[in-house]
Design a protein around this motif. Structure first.
Motif, PDB file in Angstrom:
ATOM      1  N   THR A  57       1.443   5.397  -6.246  1.00  0.00           N
ATOM      2  CA  THR A  57       1.974   4.093  -5.885  1.00  0.00           C
ATOM      3  C   THR A  57       3.154   4.308  -4.943  1.00  0.00           C
ATOM      4  OG1 THR A  57       3.401   4.066  -7.847  1.00  0.00           O
ATOM      5  CG2 THR A  57       1.259   2.949  -8.012  1.00  0.00           C
ATOM      6  N   VAL A  58       3.399   3.329  -4.077  1.00  0.00           N
ATOM      7  CA  VAL A  58       4.393   3.486  -3.014  1.00  0.00           C
ATOM      8  C   VAL A  58       5.345   2.301  -3.019  1.00  0.00           C
ATOM      9  CG1 VAL A  58       4.765   3.826  -0.553  1.00  0.00           C
ATOM     10  CG2 VAL A  58       2.695   4.742  -1.624  1.00  0.00           C
ATOM     11  N   GLY A  59       6.630   2.584  -3.181  1.00  0.00           N
ATOM     12  CA  GLY A  59       7.662   1.555  -3.077  1.00  0.00           C
ATOM     13  C   GLY A  59       8.287   1.584  -1.691  1.00  0.00           C
ATOM     14  N   ILE A  60       8.357   0.438  -1.052  1.00  0.00           N
ATOM     15  CA  ILE A  60       8.924   0.339   0.299  1.00  0.00           C
ATOM     16  C   ILE A  60      10.343  -0.217   0.203  1.00  0.00           C
ATOM     17  CG2 ILE A  60       8.634  -0.576   2.620  1.00  0.00           C
ATOM     18  CD1 ILE A  60       6.355   1.259   1.685  1.00  0.00           C
ATOM     19  N   LEU A 103       6.933  -4.719   6.369  1.00  0.00           N
ATOM     20  CA  LEU A 103       6.443  -3.356   6.126  1.00  0.00           C
ATOM     21  C   LEU A 103       5.627  -3.292   4.836  1.00  0.00           C
ATOM     22  CD1 LEU A 103       9.533  -1.149   7.099  1.00  0.00           C
ATOM     23  CD2 LEU A 103       7.461  -1.538   8.444  1.00  0.00           C
ATOM     24  N   THR A 104       6.124  -3.927   3.788  1.00  0.00           N
ATOM     25  CA  THR A 104       5.405  -3.900   2.512  1.00  0.00           C
ATOM     26  C   THR A 104       4.024  -4.518   2.653  1.00  0.00           C
ATOM     27  OG1 THR A 104       7.492  -4.030   1.282  1.00  0.00           O
ATOM     28  CG2 THR A 104       5.497  -4.622   0.090  1.00  0.00           C
ATOM     29  N   SER A 105       3.956  -5.660   3.332  1.00  0.00           N
ATOM     30  CA  SER A 105       2.670  -6.335   3.511  1.00  0.00           C
ATOM     31  C   SER A 105       1.730  -5.516   4.389  1.00  0.00           C
ATOM     32  CB  SER A 105       2.904  -7.717   4.122  1.00  0.00           C
ATOM     33  OG  SER A 105       1.676  -8.386   4.342  1.00  0.00           O
ATOM     34  N   ASN A 106       2.248  -4.991   5.495  1.00  0.00           N
ATOM     35  CA  ASN A 106       1.402  -4.210   6.405  1.00  0.00           C
ATOM     36  C   ASN A 106       0.850  -2.957   5.722  1.00  0.00           C
ATOM     37  OD1 ASN A 106       1.892  -6.019   8.475  1.00  0.00           O
ATOM     38  ND2 ASN A 106       3.383  -4.729   9.525  1.00  0.00           N
ATOM     39  N   ILE A 107       1.722  -2.233   5.032  1.00  0.00           N
ATOM     40  CA  ILE A 107       1.292  -0.978   4.407  1.00  0.00           C
ATOM     41  C   ILE A 107       0.335  -1.259   3.246  1.00  0.00           C
ATOM     42  CG2 ILE A 107       2.120   1.067   3.155  1.00  0.00           C
ATOM     43  CD1 ILE A 107       4.674   0.860   4.934  1.00  0.00           C
ATOM     44  N   ALA A 108       0.546  -2.378   2.546  1.00  0.00           N
ATOM     45  CA  ALA A 108      -0.395  -2.774   1.503  1.00  0.00           C
ATOM     46  C   ALA A 108      -1.787  -3.000   2.081  1.00  0.00           C
ATOM     47  CB  ALA A 108       0.099  -4.029   0.798  1.00  0.00           C
ATOM     48  N   THR A 109      -1.841  -3.579   3.267  1.00  0.00           N
ATOM     49  CA  THR A 109      -3.140  -3.777   3.926  1.00  0.00           C
ATOM     50  C   THR A 109      -3.782  -2.438   4.261  1.00  0.00           C
ATOM     51  OG1 THR A 109      -2.445  -5.893   4.877  1.00  0.00           O
ATOM     52  CG2 THR A 109      -4.285  -4.775   5.940  1.00  0.00           C
ATOM     53  N   ARG A 115      -1.448  -0.469  -4.638  1.00  0.00           N
ATOM     54  CA  ARG A 115      -0.636   0.739  -4.567  1.00  0.00           C
ATOM     55  C   ARG A 115       0.793   0.468  -4.089  1.00  0.00           C
ATOM     56  NH1 ARG A 115      -3.122   5.867  -4.014  1.00  0.00           N
ATOM     57  NH2 ARG A 115      -5.399   5.871  -4.052  1.00  0.00           N
ATOM     58  N   VAL A 116       1.058  -0.670  -3.468  1.00  0.00           N
ATOM     59  CA  VAL A 116       2.292  -0.878  -2.704  1.00  0.00           C
ATOM     60  C   VAL A 116       3.131  -1.994  -3.315  1.00  0.00           C
ATOM     61  CG1 VAL A 116       3.240  -1.400  -0.411  1.00  0.00           C
ATOM     62  CG2 VAL A 116       1.116  -0.079  -0.622  1.00  0.00           C
ATOM     63  N   PHE A 117       4.440  -1.783  -3.359  1.00  0.00           N
ATOM     64  CA  PHE A 117       5.360  -2.794  -3.853  1.00  0.00           C
ATOM     65  C   PHE A 117       6.696  -2.650  -3.134  1.00  0.00           C
ATOM     66  CE2 PHE A 117       5.572   0.968  -6.486  1.00  0.00           C
ATOM     67  CZ  PHE A 117       6.931   1.239  -6.584  1.00  0.00           C
ATOM     68  N   ASP A 122      11.491  -3.448 -10.878  1.00  0.00           N
ATOM     69  CA  ASP A 122      11.703  -3.209 -12.303  1.00  0.00           C
ATOM     70  C   ASP A 122      10.468  -2.511 -12.883  1.00  0.00           C
ATOM     71  OD1 ASP A 122      12.620  -3.181 -14.864  1.00  0.00           O
ATOM     72  OD2 ASP A 122      12.281  -5.316 -15.231  1.00  0.00           O
ATOM     73  N   PHE A 123      10.456  -1.183 -12.833  1.00  0.00           N
ATOM     74  CA  PHE A 123       9.343  -0.432 -13.385  1.00  0.00           C
ATOM     75  C   PHE A 123       9.815   0.990 -13.684  1.00  0.00           C
ATOM     76  CE2 PHE A 123       9.415   1.495  -9.371  1.00  0.00           C
ATOM     77  CZ  PHE A 123       8.552   2.574  -9.340  1.00  0.00           C
ATOM     78  N   ARG A 124       9.054   1.690 -14.486  1.00  0.00           N
ATOM     79  CA  ARG A 124       9.363   3.079 -14.813  1.00  0.00           C
ATOM     80  C   ARG A 124       8.513   3.986 -13.923  1.00  0.00           C
ATOM     81  NH1 ARG A 124      11.638   5.496 -19.175  1.00  0.00           N
ATOM     82  NH2 ARG A 124      11.601   3.517 -20.344  1.00  0.00           N
ATOM     83  N   PRO A 125       9.137   4.803 -13.055  1.00  0.00           N
ATOM     84  CA  PRO A 125       8.348   5.655 -12.167  1.00  0.00           C
ATOM     85  C   PRO A 125       7.565   6.712 -12.934  1.00  0.00           C
ATOM     86  CG  PRO A 125      10.676   6.240 -12.055  1.00  0.00           C
ATOM     87  CD  PRO A 125      10.590   4.993 -12.866  1.00  0.00           C
ATOM     88  N   THR A 126       6.427   7.068 -12.356  1.00  0.00           N
ATOM     89  CA  THR A 126       5.597   8.139 -12.905  1.00  0.00           C
ATOM     90  C   THR A 126       5.570   9.292 -11.913  1.00  0.00           C
ATOM     91  OG1 THR A 126       3.544   7.392 -11.863  1.00  0.00           O
ATOM     92  CG2 THR A 126       4.146   6.353 -13.950  1.00  0.00           C
TER      93      THR A 126
END
Length: 208
Positions: A57-60, A103-109, A115-117, A122-126
């Motif tokens: 998963t990818v955080g922008i 950027l978030t919307s484009n990369i999600a596409t 995968r993209v947020f 608010d989440f626990r990274p893995t």
């Protein structure tokens, strides 16, 4: 109109109140403020050539912008070290937020919405969590009619807090000088190109 009997100071104040509406009516109207947004790229599709780790998963974000551009007014370059700040042409949202949104919307596409947020979140990274932090060095339209975006970004494994890759690039596109709609559209196009490069820089990263 006959004014009531007042002391001198009170009488002057009353006269000023009577004159105020007519005085204000003679003031010219101020120019309206125009607002502009950055738009997601048109024509982007999922890139089947990208190979991301299973479950990645990818955080922008965050997105940092230079101080001169961190204001509602649109800023362009003048001659030499001069900048132009438009009082009547504003971004419709904070510029750093707009860039992250696009950027978030484009990369999600490009790599899949699941995968993209936007980061932070608010989440626990893995072990499979990545972060793309973006530092905008310059974002402007030059006096020569060129929209310019100079940016650095790095990719970090969130779980281990380790930087996996660093990248830097300058993007340019034609923009009509003094036309802020043209400038906003040109920047949107450049962010589309940046999004594709960020997606490509995620390809094949080892995050195990």
């Amino acid at each position: 109109m006959t004014l009531p009997s007042l002391r001198p100071i009170g009488r002057i104040f009353a006269i000023l109140l009577l004159m105020a509406p007519s005085a204000c009516g003679g003031l010219p109207g101020s120019a309206p403020t125009n607002f502009y947004i950055l738009k997601t790229a048109v024509g982007l599709t999922a890139d089947s050539g990208l190979s991301l780790a299973e479950g990645a998963t990818v955080g922008i974000g965050p997105v940092q912008i230079p101080g001169y551009a961190d204001r509602p007014q649109i800023v362009t370059f003048g001659s030499g070290a001069e900048i132009n700040v438009s009082d009547f042409d504003h971004w419709a949202e904070p510029l750093s937020d707009a860039i992250k949104r696009v950027l978030t919307s484009n990369i999600a596409t490009l790599i899949g919405a699941e995968r993209v947020f936007a980061y932070p979140a608010d989440f626990r990274p893995t072990k499979q969590s990545l972060q793309v932090a973006v530092n905008v060095i310059d974002i402007t339209e030059t006096g020569a009619g060129v929209a310019r975006l100079t940016v650095r970004w790095h990719i970090k494994a969130l779980y281990d807090n380790v930087v996996l890759a660093r990248h830097a690039k300058t993007y340019e596109s034609a923009a009509t000088p003094g036309d802020y709609n043209s400038y906003a559209n040109a920047l949107s196009k450049l962010l589309g190109e940046l999004s594709q490069d960020i997606a490509a820089s995620l390809n094949g990263l080892n995050i195990s």
